[in-house]
Design an enzyme around this catalytic site. Sequence first.
Site, short mmCIF file in Angstrom:
data_model
loop_
_atom_site.label_atom_id
_atom_site.label_comp_id
_atom_site.label_asym_id
_atom_site.label_seq_id
_atom_site.Cartn_x
_atom_site.Cartn_y
_atom_site.Cartn_z
N TYR A 46 0.13 12.83 -0.69
CA TYR A 46 1.48 12.24 -1.31
C TYR A 46 2.27 13.35 -1.05
CZ TYR A 46 -0.20 7.40 -2.40
OH TYR A 46 -0.23 5.94 -1.67
N CYS B 175 10.11 3.56 -3.01
CA CYS B 175 9.29 4.28 -1.36
C CYS B 175 9.59 3.55 -0.60
CB CYS B 175 7.95 4.82 -1.59
SG CYS B 175 6.62 3.75 -2.05
N ASP C 240 -3.99 4.06 -12.40
CA ASP C 240 -4.18 3.83 -11.20
C ASP C 240 -5.46 2.39 -10.99
OD1 ASP C 240 -2.81 5.10 -9.26
OD2 ASP C 240 -4.54 4.29 -8.44
N ARG D 101 7.36 16.99 -7.98
CA ARG D 101 5.99 17.36 -8.59
C ARG D 101 6.50 18.98 -9.29
NH1 ARG D 101 2.46 14.63 -5.00
NH2 ARG D 101 2.47 16.19 -3.37
N ASP E 236 5.63 6.12 -10.17
CA ASP E 236 5.81 6.02 -9.18
C ASP E 236 5.26 5.08 -7.53
OD1 ASP E 236 6.05 7.03 -6.52
OD2 ASP E 236 4.41 8.85 -6.58
N1 SAH Z 1 2.11 9.85 -7.88
C1 SAH Z 1 1.00 10.14 -7.07
C2 SAH Z 1 1.52 8.65 -5.20
C3 SAH Z 1 1.77 7.54 -6.26
S1 SAH Z 1 1.53 6.35 -5.04
C4 SAH Z 1 1.21 11.19 -6.26
O1 SAH Z 1 2.03 11.93 -6.74
O2 SAH Z 1 0.57 11.46 -5.66
C5 SAH Z 1 0.92 5.07 -5.59
C6 SAH Z 1 -0.50 4.38 -6.65
O3 SAH Z 1 -0.18 2.88 -7.11
C7 SAH Z 1 -1.38 4.47 -5.25
O4 SAH Z 1 -2.76 5.34 -6.07
C8 SAH Z 1 -1.96 2.94 -6.07
O5 SAH Z 1 -3.66 3.11 -5.97
C9 SAH Z 1 -1.67 2.38 -7.61
N2 SAH Z 1 -0.75 0.93 -7.40
C10 SAH Z 1 -0.78 0.39 -6.72
N3 SAH Z 1 -0.54 -1.26 -7.02
C11 SAH Z 1 -0.67 -0.91 -9.07
C12 SAH Z 1 -1.20 -1.56 -10.03
N4 SAH Z 1 -0.25 -2.70 -9.25
N5 SAH Z 1 -1.18 -1.11 -10.91
C13 SAH Z 1 -2.20 0.25 -11.23
N6 SAH Z 1 -1.80 1.28 -10.45
C14 SAH Z 1 -1.30 0.71 -8.90
#
Ligand code: SAH
Length: 400
Positions: free
Chosen positions: A202, A344, A253, A209, A304
């Site tokens: 990402y 997003c 996650d 960050r 996020d």
């Molecule tokens: N903040 C991260 C990007 C997050 S992207 C960074 O900076 O790299 C969104 C994430 O949410 C993905 O990794 C996906 O696996 C996770 N995800 C999607 N739905 C979810 C849920 N219901 N519970 C937990 N994780 C989830």
Amino acid sequence: MTARIIIKADREKPIINQHPWVFSGAIAEVKGSPAPGDIVDVVSSKGKFLARGYWNAQSQIQVRILTWRDEPVDDTWWFNALQRAISVRPGGDSRADMKRLVNAENDYLPGLVVDRYGEWLVLQALTLGVDIRKARIAEMLRELVKPLGVYERSDVDVRRKEGLGEVTGVLSGDEPPALIEVDEFGRKLLIDVRKGHKTGYYLDQADNRRLFLDLVKRLSDEHARELDVLNLFSYTGSFSLHALPYGRAANIDASRDALELAEQITQANFPDRDDLAEYILADVFEYLRDTVDRHIQYDLVVLDPPKFAHNAQQVDKAARGYKDLNLNAFKVIAPGGYLLTFSCSGAITRDLFQKIVFGALADTGRQAQIVRHLSQAEDHPVALTFPEGEYLKGLLLRVW
Ligand code: SAH
């Protein structure tokens, strides 16, 4: 002969205003028989040249405009357009290694995404017009950037709308390693360009960050203690990695692969400190409710989530999802703590997002101040004529 796409008189305005999409409904007539991906001229009802772009009859967006000037779109044109996009990317300490080089429509190269991870490039061809040119584009990128190789990650849903399937693999040069090692703000990251999300990472959250890193450092200094960080939807744990060792972090996650890589990355950075972070495979909605029930609180929470609204029809349901998450996130923040909250979903405007977060706060009886409005990183610019290019919005809130 270049085919001529005649535009209906009442549909010329957006094209003149440099919106890059020509929908089928805007077209009065096609003069000639362009093959898929061919360069075509976009012409007014009175026969005036408006723009030039590539054609795909299978897509609802039948022309993607490349130029509004009457100039040849040949190899030199593509090379110059790529060079222009690449030359304006931010450099500096943390961005030498990793950045988006081409941001599709926003860099006036519709359908083309190119990201750099160290010595490797990853290319995404989102449209047929780019797909048929990708081998040549990859060669131009090798000349311009001199990477060891260009890997393709065209495994995205939107290609179906263009009549294309999913493709991945080496486009030019060498096979990338299983994990590419790169630097982000002095920390080592491991990027899986074959299986990782998007092109592997990402990149769009990089500036946020950085902001988070500075905030955690400052707060830990002020309070003279380690902070407790909750990183919700953590992916490979980057937000919380930057909080270490100023704090301890829990990464939540739903992807086991992402969490395993998060753990590997933390170990690579802090080989003697396996106490710094936790990795919890869970659904964030449930995990948050449980954390509320257990009366656990954190100094900083990062929220996020993935895209909830893929179109205008999904906005209401998405808004309920965001509200639920933000409501419970407020509840697990210690007074004086911070929430970094994002959406997003392009279909959720900045304004609406702020209203949703406000609604969540109101239901908790807590107070919160907006410290910053947040956006996608600088290497993800938005063409002013293409509002669709803006999707990531967020708030840094101080919560009482
Ligand atoms: N903040 C991260 C990007 C997050 S992207 C960074 O900076 O790299 C969104 C994430 O949410 C993905 O990794 C996906 O696996 C996770 N995800 C999607 N739905 C979810 C849920 N219901 N519970 C937990 N994780 C989830």
